[in-house]
Design a protein around this motif. Structure first.
Motif, short mmCIF file in Angstrom:
data_model
loop_
_atom_site.label_atom_id
_atom_site.label_comp_id
_atom_site.label_asym_id
_atom_site.label_seq_id
_atom_site.Cartn_x
_atom_site.Cartn_y
_atom_site.Cartn_z
N UNK A 95 83.65 22.38 -7.90
CA UNK A 95 83.64 22.63 -6.47
C UNK A 95 85.08 22.59 -5.98
N UNK A 96 85.42 23.39 -5.02
CA UNK A 96 86.78 23.38 -4.49
C UNK A 96 87.03 22.07 -3.74
N UNK A 97 88.25 21.61 -3.82
CA UNK A 97 88.61 20.38 -3.11
C UNK A 97 89.11 19.32 -4.06
N UNK A 98 89.58 18.22 -3.48
CA UNK A 98 90.14 17.14 -4.28
C UNK A 98 89.04 16.31 -4.93
N UNK A 99 89.43 15.71 -6.05
CA UNK A 99 88.56 14.76 -6.72
C UNK A 99 87.16 15.30 -6.98
N UNK A 100 87.13 16.52 -7.51
CA UNK A 100 85.86 17.12 -7.89
C UNK A 100 85.81 17.22 -9.42
N UNK A 101 84.77 16.72 -10.04
CA UNK A 101 84.70 16.81 -11.51
C UNK A 101 84.56 18.25 -11.96
N UNK A 102 85.11 18.52 -13.13
CA UNK A 102 84.95 19.83 -13.74
C UNK A 102 83.78 19.78 -14.72
N UNK A 103 83.03 20.87 -14.75
CA UNK A 103 81.84 20.96 -15.60
C UNK A 103 82.06 22.07 -16.61
N UNK A 104 81.83 21.75 -17.87
CA UNK A 104 82.21 22.63 -18.95
C UNK A 104 81.04 23.41 -19.53
N UNK A 105 81.36 24.61 -20.03
CA UNK A 105 80.42 25.34 -20.85
C UNK A 105 80.43 24.80 -22.27
N UNK A 106 79.68 25.44 -23.14
CA UNK A 106 79.55 24.95 -24.52
C UNK A 106 80.64 25.46 -25.44
#
Lengths: 113, 114
Positions: A95-106
């Motif tokens: 999600x855009x913005x600070x302190x947002x976790x990144x979610x990965x593909x496989x």
């Protein structure tokens, strides 16, 4: 819910051949998108990130390029692959913005012969 | 320069006991930290995060502790389950930077024995 798709899962390419890896995200709009690479014995390294359509920032000089032709599509490309391009490539979104976790593909396991 | 260090390559724990995974960082600009779990042939899965304004964040069986003065964070898993067996990565972010880059450690392989 949001999902991220990356393909192919594995790829074997000869040196000098072109490359196109695709990543798409579903269930969210206007995400930040990222390409990472993990070379053998090393940690994950950020290659490119994008905060919007057509907006690409490169983190390290290399033989690769990225494009974002649509809001939820991120493509990693090369015109001529090198042996050193071998590795595990991961696409991620947040999600855009600070302190947002990144979610990965496989990920895609790329082997250059 | 390895800015995020996970000094234990592996950890073995009995089912039902506590797992403690440790992480040290050197970059004082990091102000957001995350833990990811990774199974073989899959991408990392986000577990839990903590902002530098906090010293603890809890989510179910997972708790992350941050000691800013020591530049140290840890992940506690209680109780540990066999399905928790995976490689765990910690990552730091400099939110003042423009690239949202996650800087990862090299990971710790956790094995939970039945």
């Amino acid at each position: 819910s949001q999902t991220i798709h990356q393909w192919p899962a594995t790829l074997v390419q000869p040196v000098g051949s072109p490359l196109s890896l695709e990543c798409t995200v579903e269930g969210t709009s206007n995400p930040n998108l990222y390409w990472y690479r993990q070379a053998a014995g090393r940690g994950l390294q950020l290659l490119f990130y994008s905060v919007g359509i057509g907006q690409i920032s490169s983190e390290v000089p290399q033989n690769l390029s990225a494009s974002r032709p649509q809001d939820r599509q991120f493509i990693l490309s090369s015109k001529k692959l090198l042996l050193s391009d071998s590795g595990f490539y991961l696409c991620a979104w947040s999600v855009q913005g600070f302190n947002q976790p990144q979610h990965f593909g496989d990920g895609t396991r790329l082997s250059i012969l | 320069d390895q800015q995020v260090k996970q000094n234990s390559p592996s950890l073995s724990v009995q089912e039902g006991r506590i797992s403690i995974l440790n992480c040290d960082y050197t970059n004082s600009m990091f102000d957001y930290f995350l833990w990811y779990k990774k199974y073989p042939a899959e991408g990392p899965t986000f577990l839990i995060s903590i902002s530098s304004i906090k010293d603890k964040n809890e989510d179910g069986r997972f708790t992350v502790f941050l000691n800013k003065s020591a530049k140290h964070l840890s992940l506690h898993i209680v109780p540990s389950q066999p399905g928790d067996s995976a490689v765990y990565f910690c990552a730091g972010v400099d939110s003042g930077g423009s690239n949202y880059k996650l800087t990862f450690g090299k990971g710790t392989l956790l094995t939970v024995n039945p």
